[in-house]
Motif scaffolding. Structure first.
Motif, mmCIF file in Angstrom:
data_model
loop_
_atom_site.group_PDB
_atom_site.id
_atom_site.type_symbol
_atom_site.label_atom_id
_atom_site.label_comp_id
_atom_site.label_asym_id
_atom_site.label_seq_id
_atom_site.Cartn_x
_atom_site.Cartn_y
_atom_site.Cartn_z
ATOM 1 N N ILE A 187 0.835 -1.205 0.000
ATOM 2 C CA ILE A 187 0.000 0.000 0.000
ATOM 3 C C ILE A 187 0.870 1.255 0.000
ATOM 4 O O ILE A 187 0.561 2.245 -0.693
ATOM 5 C CB ILE A 187 -0.956 -0.017 1.201
ATOM 6 C CG1 ILE A 187 -2.001 -1.129 1.019
ATOM 7 C CG2 ILE A 187 -1.653 1.332 1.373
ATOM 8 C CD1 ILE A 187 -2.942 -1.278 2.182
ATOM 9 N N LEU A 188 1.974 1.242 0.742
ATOM 10 C CA LEU A 188 2.893 2.397 0.733
ATOM 11 C C LEU A 188 3.487 2.597 -0.658
ATOM 12 O O LEU A 188 3.613 3.745 -1.131
ATOM 13 C CB LEU A 188 3.989 2.189 1.769
ATOM 14 C CG LEU A 188 3.573 2.310 3.240
ATOM 15 C CD1 LEU A 188 4.744 1.990 4.154
ATOM 16 C CD2 LEU A 188 3.037 3.711 3.535
ATOM 17 N N LEU A 189 3.876 1.509 -1.313
ATOM 18 C CA LEU A 189 4.396 1.628 -2.676
ATOM 19 C C LEU A 189 3.322 2.160 -3.617
ATOM 20 O O LEU A 189 3.615 2.971 -4.513
ATOM 21 C CB LEU A 189 4.899 0.266 -3.152
ATOM 22 C CG LEU A 189 5.456 0.218 -4.581
ATOM 23 C CD1 LEU A 189 6.678 1.117 -4.716
ATOM 24 C CD2 LEU A 189 5.793 -1.219 -4.982
ATOM 25 N N SER A 190 2.082 1.732 -3.420
ATOM 26 C CA SER A 190 0.989 2.233 -4.252
ATOM 27 C C SER A 190 0.756 3.724 -4.034
ATOM 28 O O SER A 190 0.481 4.462 -4.986
ATOM 29 C CB SER A 190 -0.295 1.446 -3.952
ATOM 30 O OG SER A 190 -0.137 0.080 -4.242
ATOM 31 N N LEU A 191 0.879 4.167 -2.789
ATOM 32 C CA LEU A 191 0.746 5.603 -2.522
ATOM 33 C C LEU A 191 1.869 6.388 -3.185
ATOM 34 O O LEU A 191 1.652 7.492 -3.710
ATOM 35 C CB LEU A 191 0.750 5.843 -1.010
ATOM 36 C CG LEU A 191 -0.487 5.354 -0.251
ATOM 37 C CD1 LEU A 191 -0.300 5.560 1.256
ATOM 38 C CD2 LEU A 191 -1.746 6.066 -0.726
ATOM 39 N N LEU A 192 3.083 5.826 -3.185
ATOM 40 C CA LEU A 192 4.195 6.477 -3.877
ATOM 41 C C LEU A 192 3.926 6.546 -5.374
ATOM 42 O O LEU A 192 4.150 7.598 -6.009
ATOM 43 C CB LEU A 192 5.486 5.708 -3.593
ATOM 44 C CG LEU A 192 6.748 6.233 -4.293
ATOM 45 C CD1 LEU A 192 7.082 7.649 -3.813
ATOM 46 C CD2 LEU A 192 7.926 5.285 -4.053
ATOM 47 N N SER A 193 3.444 5.455 -5.947
ATOM 48 C CA SER A 193 3.108 5.451 -7.369
ATOM 49 C C SER A 193 2.006 6.454 -7.681
ATOM 50 O O SER A 193 2.045 7.151 -8.705
ATOM 51 C CB SER A 193 2.668 4.042 -7.796
ATOM 52 O OG SER A 193 3.670 3.084 -7.529
ATOM 53 N N LEU A 194 1.023 6.526 -6.799
ATOM 54 C CA LEU A 194 -0.062 7.491 -6.983
ATOM 55 C C LEU A 194 0.468 8.925 -6.972
ATOM 56 O O LEU A 194 0.028 9.759 -7.778
ATOM 57 C CB LEU A 194 -1.104 7.302 -5.890
ATOM 58 C CG LEU A 194 -2.305 8.254 -5.919
ATOM 59 C CD1 LEU A 194 -3.088 8.086 -7.203
ATOM 60 C CD2 LEU A 194 -3.204 8.017 -4.714
ATOM 61 N N SER A 195 1.407 9.204 -6.101
ATOM 62 C CA SER A 195 1.983 10.548 -6.047
ATOM 63 C C SER A 195 2.738 10.872 -7.341
ATOM 64 O O SER A 195 2.676 12.005 -7.836
ATOM 65 C CB SER A 195 2.921 10.675 -4.845
ATOM 66 O OG SER A 195 4.039 9.820 -4.972
ATOM 67 N N VAL A 235 -2.528 0.849 -10.147
ATOM 68 C CA VAL A 235 -2.176 1.120 -8.750
ATOM 69 C C VAL A 235 -3.368 0.843 -7.839
ATOM 70 O O VAL A 235 -3.222 0.241 -6.766
ATOM 71 C CB VAL A 235 -1.684 2.571 -8.602
ATOM 72 C CG1 VAL A 235 -1.469 2.916 -7.134
ATOM 73 C CG2 VAL A 235 -0.395 2.772 -9.386
ATOM 74 N N VAL A 236 -4.548 1.276 -8.247
ATOM 75 C CA VAL A 236 -5.740 1.070 -7.423
ATOM 76 C C VAL A 236 -6.045 -0.420 -7.273
ATOM 77 O O VAL A 236 -6.392 -0.898 -6.186
ATOM 78 C CB VAL A 236 -6.941 1.808 -8.037
ATOM 79 C CG1 VAL A 236 -8.235 1.425 -7.339
ATOM 80 C CG2 VAL A 236 -6.728 3.316 -7.943
ATOM 81 N N LEU A 237 -5.892 -1.190 -8.349
ATOM 82 C CA LEU A 237 -6.180 -2.628 -8.280
ATOM 83 C C LEU A 237 -5.231 -3.343 -7.325
ATOM 84 O O LEU A 237 -5.655 -4.227 -6.565
ATOM 85 C CB LEU A 237 -6.086 -3.240 -9.679
ATOM 86 C CG LEU A 237 -7.237 -2.914 -10.629
ATOM 87 C CD1 LEU A 237 -6.931 -3.397 -12.034
ATOM 88 C CD2 LEU A 237 -8.542 -3.528 -10.131
ATOM 89 N N SER A 238 -3.963 -2.993 -7.346
ATOM 90 C CA SER A 238 -3.022 -3.630 -6.413
ATOM 91 C C SER A 238 -3.346 -3.251 -4.972
ATOM 92 O O SER A 238 -3.239 -4.092 -4.066
ATOM 93 C CB SER A 238 -1.583 -3.236 -6.754
ATOM 94 O OG SER A 238 -1.384 -1.841 -6.577
ATOM 95 N N SER A 239 -3.789 -2.027 -4.753
ATOM 96 C CA SER A 239 -4.123 -1.583 -3.396
ATOM 97 C C SER A 239 -5.362 -2.289 -2.870
ATOM 98 O O SER A 239 -5.371 -2.793 -1.739
ATOM 99 C CB SER A 239 -4.335 -0.063 -3.376
ATOM 100 O OG SER A 239 -3.177 0.617 -3.801
#
Length: 346
Positions: free
Chosen positions: A59-67, A96-100
């Motif tokens: 989830i942290l990696l997904s937030l980084l990708s989202l940023s 990114v959303v699907l992985s989260s």
């Protein structure tokens, strides 16, 4: 293959338990092979805590990708040369959303989390309702989030070699149409199994009654045989399509760094899918109360998590950083020309 005994009770409910080979007071829960791993509360909670740790990391990696996606989106509004790089921002956002949401959905199968954070808000929840939670988890995991992630990943690989980028709406619509059959099949076989009552429960059941690490009676989530069979067929077809797409990209790309990324992505995805099928097959040998089952499911979770993390890095973070670096190189000559015009003596 998993062998279960059915016990019919007077109240009409059907329970099942592993066969008991001896009248000892605490028979081994292993079904076919002996219990090589101790089924103790510490081990069970350790599996849940390890899973939660990797969920938090993904989830942290997904937030980084989202940023990164949001930053490039804002940058492209001011810099026209970045608009082409940002044409697929909705598809990357979907990845990114699907992985989260897949990671969050994995929390539903953890007895530790359900007992501490879900059941206190549902004090009257019974075993049948707990079984419905497991059904939701199976359908969302093997039928929606995971197949959708891999199909979106394949879409990004295919579109990377196309000169003309498709529209964002058409891209999302095509992804939905490709993913919907898998979801519908999982719903049919999990919720409306035509062979329920005629075949062993492990073939269509998504949960078994057992005890959590606190000793409370609860429903433990499993992966039914038919759901795994459907996902296995999807994995075989997907593997052939993905390898073909990677081969096409490798034939056109001359950049060594890009070739290394495609090779790494293909290797990780193929290993993850193969390991997941093997782990799903091995999971039928034990009940969820066995520590061996916990090891197998944790290994499967780690392989899928790793593939999703690598997919985000290679298809989201790295392309955006490359686009920003290329944008900076484009701006430097323009800035230098403006400086020469303002200071001709330089």
């Amino acid at each position: 293959m998993r062998k279960l005994l059915y016990l019919h009770r007077d109240d009409g409910r059907t329970l099942f338990q592993p066969p008991i080979s001896s009248p000892s007071p605490s028979p081994s829960p292993s079904l076919i092979f002996p219990d090589f791993f101790p089924s103790i509360p510490v081990a069970k909670s350790a599996f849940d805590l390890a899973t939660l740790s990797f969920i938090a990391g993904l989830i942290l990696l997904s937030l980084l990708s989202l940023s990164f996606i949001v930053y490039l989106r804002l940058k492209s509004r001011r810099l026209q040369h970045l608009e082409n790089f940002n044409s697929l921002w909705t598809v990357r956002l979907l990845l990114v959303v699907l992985s989260s949401v897949w990671a969050i959905n994995e929390i539903l199968r953890l007895p530790l989390v359900r007992r501490r954070y879900l059941y206190p808000f549902l004090p009257s929840i019974n075993l049948q309702q707990q079984a419905n939670i497991c059904k939701v988890h199976v359908v969302l995991s093997l039928g929606l989030f995971e197949p959708s992630f891999f199909i979106t990943l394949l879409y990004l690989v295919n579109v990377s070699i196309k000169k003309k980028k498709p529209s964002r709406i058409w891209a999302l619509a095509s992804l939905f149409m490709v993913c919907s059959p898998m979801t519908m099949l999982q719903i049919v076989f999990v919720y409306f199994s035509p062979w329920e009552g005629k075949m062993p429960r492990f073939m269509h059941g998504s949960s078994v009654p057992g005890n959590d690490m606190f000793g409370n009676r609860t429903m433990l989530c499993t992966y039914p045989f038919f759901s795994c069979l459907i996902f296995g067929a999807f994995s075989v077809v997907y593997a052939m399509a993905f390898l073909l797409s990677c081969w096409r990209v490798m034939a056109l790309v001359i950049n060594k760094g890009m070739r290394n990324r495609i090779n790494s992505l293909a290797t990780v995805v193929m290993v993850a899918l193969s390991a997941q099928i093997v782990c799903l097959s091995l999971s039928w040998l034990w009940l969820p109360e066995d520590a061996a089952y916990g090891f197998v499911v944790l290994a499967m979770f780690l392989f899928v998590t790793g593939s999703m993390a690598i997919g985000e890095v290679i298809l989201v973070i790295k392309p955006i950083t490359d686009a920003l670096a290329a944008g900076a190189e484009v701006r430097r000559p323009a800035a230098a020309a403006e400086e020469v015009e303002e200071n001709p003596s330089l």
